[in-house]
Each structure stands twice: as C-alpha cells, then as structure tokens.
Design an enzyme around this catalytic site. Structure first.
Site, short mmCIF file in Angstrom:
data_model
loop_
_atom_site.label_atom_id
_atom_site.label_comp_id
_atom_site.label_asym_id
_atom_site.label_seq_id
_atom_site.Cartn_x
_atom_site.Cartn_y
_atom_site.Cartn_z
N HIS A 255 30.04 30.97 -84.75
CA HIS A 255 29.81 31.67 -85.69
C HIS A 255 30.65 33.02 -85.35
CE1 HIS A 255 27.62 33.82 -89.30
NE2 HIS A 255 28.46 34.51 -89.11
N ARG A 339 29.42 43.60 -98.08
CA ARG A 339 28.63 44.98 -97.81
C ARG A 339 29.03 45.23 -96.28
NH1 ARG A 339 24.93 42.31 -94.77
NH2 ARG A 339 24.19 40.38 -95.47
#
Length: 725
Positions: A255, A339
């Site tokens: 990831h 965000r």
C-alpha cells in the site's frame, strides 16, 4: 495594509520562523535561497483568515491548533459531552458544546458546526480527517454560507469519494487502475457474477469513505454473501451509503500512497510517497516515508501519476492518492483521500514542510509555497500508531482511563501527536487511537533504531495497548529489511504474537525489591507524619536481633504464582530465593519528575526501570521492555465473580447491538453468527463457541451493552456437556 492580506503576512512570518528553526541538513543551499526569496512574497486575495474552526476532536484538532497558534490564527474547538474536559478543548482559544457523545449527534452534525462558525465569527473551517472531512454536502454548505472550507472543492470530493466514479476518471487521465466492477447495479446476483468473472480472491469495498470501513476480502464464492452483507452494514453505518464495488485482490500487495497539493491557480505538486502496507483489520499501524526499496524511476512515475489524478479533478489543498503495488513495483490506483491523512507527519519530516500551514495558505488563495523542483527528500521517518487495543485478542479495541501516561521527550526529530493526557479516558464512542509516535533520522536503519528506543519510553497503565506489539513488529528481521506488504502481520503472526512467556527470575527479583522498597518508603512517610520515630508501626526494615528476617512475597505472572523468599540482610541488601536459585539484590528508589525509578543490582548486574505499583499490580518499564506482575489477593477480598455468565456469550466491549441473528429456541452450530455489535467505529460479530440451543437473547437491536455483559444464553448439546465434564 489591505485586510485581505492579513493571513498572507501571518503565513509568511510563520514560514520564516519555521525554516530558521529546521535542522540545517534538511536545506540545500539552492532551496534555502529559494525560501529566502519566497519569504518576501505574499498574495492579496481578499480572503481573511484570522480565526479557524476545527470540526474535529482529539489529536488532529490539537495538531491543527498548534500550527494555527504558530501563525497567529485563533482556533475554535467544538466538543461533545464526552469530550468536555478533553485536551483539544483546553488548547483552543474558544470552545463550543455541540451535543451528546454519539458522533451522529455532534461531530457529524453539519448544521451545528456551521452555527458555531457563525457565532464565533470563524472565517474558515478545518475538517481534520474523518467525520465531515470528505463530505461533499458539508463542503458545499460551507460555500453557500460564505465560510472557507479548508479542503478541495465539493466536486472533487464527489468525484473521488465515489470509488466507481474515481476509477473511470483515473483511467481517462492515464492513471493505472485495478480490474473490477464499479457499476451502479447493486443486486446480490450482479455482484456475485462480477466476483466470479474477476476471479477469487476479490475485495468488496464501500464506494464511499476510507479507513478500511466497509472493506472485506473474500476468498471463495461460499463466503461471498456473508461478507457482502457485513460490508454493506458497516458502510451504511460509517458513510450512510451501502453501495459497494468489487475489485481483484492483488496477492501480497504493498500500500503506497502519494501526498499531493493543488492550489486555486491550477498548480499541483507531489511530496513523495509513504508506505502504509503494515496493517491489521485493513487499517494502518506503521507508516514510513519514503517507501523502502522503491526505485527512483518508479518514485518519479508514482508522483507524476498522482499529480495527473489531482489535476483531473481540479484538486485544491491536501490530498492523498493511494496505490496498490505488486512485487514488481507495478502500481494501480486504489482511491484518493480528499483530506489530510493521519500519517501526514512522516511526509512533513522528510520534506521539511508544515502541511497544515500549506492548507491554510492555499485556502487563503496563495500559490503552493514550493515548486516541484524545490521539494526534496531528506532522511527517513516512521509513524507508529499507538492504540488502546489488545493484540493478543485479535486486536480488540478497548476503552478506559489512562491511569499513567509518560512519553519520550519531543524534539526536532521526535513528535508526539496526541489528544490525551494522563488521567484522560479513551472513549468508547470514538477511535481508540491514543497517539502517533513520529521519528526522523538520516536513513531508514537509524530511524528504525530511534523508533524502537522511543517506543520503550512510551509507558501506559490503565488499559491494553499495542506498544509491545509495535516493538515486536519493528524488530522483526523482515521489517528491518523493508520487505513489507499488506499481509505482513498475518504472515508473521506467530513470531509477532508468540503469546505468553514466563518472566525471567531476575525480573521477579526487581519487582519484589520494588514492592519492599515502596513499603519502606510508605512507613518512612508515616513516621514523618506521626513524628514518633519509636512507633512499632513505622518500622519496616526487617531488622531482627541475631537473625536475618525472611518473608515470602508471592507474585503472579500470567496464571502462574511464583513465591520469592526475601531475606533482609543487616547491610541493607536482600537475599532472594526463587525455587532453587539464589539472588543477591540491592537497590533504591528515586524520583524524576512525576515518575519513580528503581535502580538495583541483581547478582552484580545493574538495572534501571520505571516502577509503578497500582492497586494489586506492579509495572516495570525499561529499555529491555515492559512487564507487569499481579499481587494475588485472598478469595474473600476478590470482587470478581463469574456468576451469571455460565452458558452465556458475553460482550467483548461496550457497544451498540447492531443486529441480532437468533431468537429463543433456535439451534446453532459452533461458529454461527449470533449478534453484531458496533463499538469504537468497528463492527464485531459475536459467534457461537459451541453447538447448542438459544435459551435467551438479552438485548434488542439498537440497545447498548456494557463490556462482559451476557448477550445470548444458550444450552450446550449433551455431547459437549459430557466432554467438558
């Protein structure tokens, strides 16, 4: 000075001060010269941010407030009833109550947040991460009310927030995507067919949100339906939308995510990548920047792909483009978080930036503070998330008081990102994260050593934490080598969670000495208080005429009681006997700040440990690790009772009953789902431990159950009863 330039001047002043404080090794001569030039630069946009409302809680609210204070911008906090006495409320210049503890009635109430912004005259709202940070409707509402939303435009949140839409946009922008189904048809049959077409294993993912919520890995067609329903329930609870997508699950993937920034002038840059592969429950636990082992050419391609993704949706502010990477360093777009991320501090550490400051500057209409060529990568940083959870119980999150909390000292290369203090309570209503420990060093190996050293200085008493697990994780040879992937914890589960091990006898000696010395300190204090030095009640030195006094001290290590025969010697030392081994022990207690330290010698080897004795438990914290011993109490003094739980399945923690699958009279098999609980932002399925018949269900859907409360009572099958006898 024009009113609109106030925030720009504040930002430039803060930028100057910050860069003057940074370690010189983070700044190349070319970059320093560029910074000196940009310090003189300020834009006038007509926007004026002198007060910002932080629509969040805990460590992220505190994080934003620190930068706001540095810039001279006033901060406004909001808080629920559960957070009335919290750290972020105390840090703020102003604070407003917004409702009950459940986030739906407080932190997720858009109307209440907007009302507070108006009352407090805040020009901008910083949403932090989580809650309303990726809520398109909230961003649009801020715009309608004339309040600056410190984040991207609502259109970008919309396009990136729905994963099926984002995949189409990314593919059109030339960003690699994973094969999957992202369509609007959501029938069970349709989803099953696409899962079969893609080929198992597949991943079911909520189309909205992030943080691992509404995400399930399905290994076979037989388990598809159960996992689908579970993902939908969690997605509905977290994002009020139960739509899902199906993707091919990449085996042992990494990831890897890229920090991007865009501004109102059409510019976009990347601040390199972070590796967030090591996860449990699909949630990150240790992050690092840069990603280990990434080739320079791959790093450049990752960054450029992330910028294409940002520009494809006219992105403004801080964002993170997340990629799945296979063993050959091929990468595929996964999602974009619109965000600031939990793990943003590692990027700040390796780039010498303050990303919250960048957010405020860009929200005020300024250009991105640095061009792409001026953003350089220096050193290595780790972030370890410290959670209230029990790794030995499937990482079950917990709640409770922080009876003792001490941390490593913060400095230019060590950050403690937290929203709690000693005496505070980890609430059952919110995320169980206690803090983020962030460290920086010149290279990965040095940063890893610093992380381990700092974790040993992070001492918590009062609830289960994952600190010892983090130490085990970052000390694993494969982690040290940088061989990380999302299956790292399951693959090395046995080594990382090896279970209980008997404590060394030397540690029993230290604990027994600590107990004896504390007793002596208490009697000395009693003697001082009574001013009667001859009182027999103030003597605790074990002195006897002609003989040495010996007493037995019993300590429990796990389930084992160990007896230590402690002999008080005339010279102030102690001889301790454990089974057939004898130890010569000498030491004393000292105070450093609010902490008590035990310095002792056991058979000539010196040890120093932090000593905490609370109720009937002794805690020792040292650079060698941490351990606790219980002091057994007589049965007649014990308040613990297992009465009322026989033949019952109990709640693992306090939470809300989301779904009940059984009723009185139902027959169940071992492993059948009985009840689903929602607690600490997670869904927990309680299953039958044995075959049996349901006798009584104690709770209805929507009701609250306390930890260890019986949920379902059942009668075991006769064969099981005979076996247990």
């Amino acid at each position: 000075m024009a009113a609109g330039s106030a925030v720009s001047v504040l930002l430039v002043a803060a930028e100057r001060n910050r860069w003057q404080r940074l370690p010189s090794l983070l700044l190349s001569p070319r970059r320093w010269a560029w910074k000196q030039r940009t310090m003189k630069y300020a834009t006038t946009t007509g926007r004026n941010i002198t007060k910002v409302l932080i629509a969040n809680r805990g460590e992220i609210a505190c994080r934003v407030m620190r930068t706001a204070k540095k810039m001279g911008v006033r901060s406004v906090a909001v808080y629920s009833e559960a957070d009335r006495n919290s750290m972020h409320v105390d840090m703020a210049d102003e604070a407003y109550a917004i409702g009950p503890a459940p986030s739906q009635q407080s932190y997720l109430s858009m109307e209440k947040i907007i009302q507070v912004a108006k009352i407090s005259a805040a020009q901008a709202i910083h949403p932090g991460y989580g809650f309303l940070s990726e809520n398109m409707e909230f961003a649009e509402l801020c715009k309608q009310e004339g309040i600056i939303f410190i984040g991207p435009p609502s259109s970008a949140i919309r396009d990136m927030g729905i994963k099926s839409t984002s995949k189409s946009i990314m593919a059109a922008a030339g960003v690699p995507v994973v094969e999957g189904y992202h369509g609007e048809e959501q029938s069970d049959q349709c989803l099953r067919e696409h899962a079969a077409r893609i080929g198992y294993p597949v991943m079911i993912k909520a189309v909205r949100g992030g943080g691992g919520k509404g995400m399930r890995i399905v290994q076979s067609a037989e388990e598809f339906q159960e996992q689908l329903e579970s993902a939908r329930r969690e997605a509905k609870k977290s994002f009020n939308d139960d739509a899902v997508l199906i993707e091919k699950f990449v085996d042992t993937p990494r990831h890897v995510e890229v920090q991007v920034f865009g501004d109102h002038h059409g510019n976009a840059v990347y601040l390199f990548e972070r590796d967030c592969s090591v996860q449990r429950r699909h949630q990150k636990i240790i992050e690092e920047a840069p990603a280990p082992g990434i080739k320079p050419e791959v790093r450049k391609k990752l960054g450029e792909a992330a910028v294409r993704a940002a520009k494809a949706v006219n992105y403004v502010g801080a964002g993170t483009v997340e990629f799945i990477m296979d063993s050959k360093q091929n990468f595929y777009f996964m999602e974009m978080n619109t965000r600031l991320q939990v793990e943003h501090p590692v990027t700040e550490m390796v780039t010498g930036t303050d990303l919250v400051e960048w957010q405020l500057r860009i929200a005020a209409g300024e250009k991105i503070p640095l061009s792409q060529e001026d953003i350089t990568l220096q050193g290595h940083a780790f972030e370890a998330r410290i959670y209230a959870e029990d790794p030995n119980n499937n990482f079950m999150p917990g709640a409770g008081p922080l009876v003792h909390l001490s941390t490593p000292p913060a400095d230019s290369s060590t950050r403690i990102e937290t929203g709690v203090r000693q005496g505070d309570e980890v609430s059952v209503h919110y995320d169980p994260m206690i803090a983020k420990l962030v460290v920086w060093a010149a290279d990965r190996q040095a940063a890893l050593m610093k992380l381990r050293h700092s974790l040993r200085q992070y001492n918590i008493v009062g609830l289960h934490t994952n600190i010892d697990f983090l130490l085990s994780l970052c000390g694993h040879p494969e982690f040290e080598a940088g061989h990380v992937h999302t299956d790292f914890i399951p693959q090395h589960h046995k080594a990382l969670l090896s279970g209980w091990k008997a404590a060394a006898k030397e540690l029993f000696c230290q604990a027994a000495l600590g107990l004896v010395l504390q007793e002596r300190a208490m009697t000395d204090a009693f003697n001082l208080h009574t001013q009667d030095q001859f009182s027999p009640f103030s003597l605790c030195n074990g002195r006897r005429l002609n003989i040495n006094y010996t007493r037995n001290v019993t300590l429990r290590d796990g389930k084992n009681n160990v007896v230590i025969a402690v002999t008080y010697n005339h010279d102030g030392s102690y001889t301790m006997q454990i089974e057939d081994q004898t130890f010569q022990v000498l030491g004393d207690l000292s105070s450093e700040g609010d902490c008590t330290y035990l310095k002792c010698s056991v058979n000539g080897v010196t040890h120093k440990a932090k000593l905490i004795i609370l109720e009937n438990t002794i805690y020792l914290f040292s650079m060698e690790g941490s351990i606790k011993f219980d002091i057994p109490v007589p049965k007649y003094l014990s308040s613990l009772s297992s009465e009322g739980t026989q033949g019952a399945t109990v709640a693992p923690m306090t939470g809300t009953i989301e779904k009940v699958f059984v009723k009185a009279g139902d027959r169940v098999k071992a492993g059948d789902s009985l009840v689903v609980m929602i607690a600490m932002k997670m869904e927990h399925t309680i299953k039958a431990p044995k075959d049996g018949t349901i006798k009584k269900v104690f709770y209805k859907e929507g009701s609250q159950a306390n930890r260890h409360a019986p949920l379902v009572e059942f009668e075991e099958e006769e064969s099981d009863k005979r076996e247990s006898e």
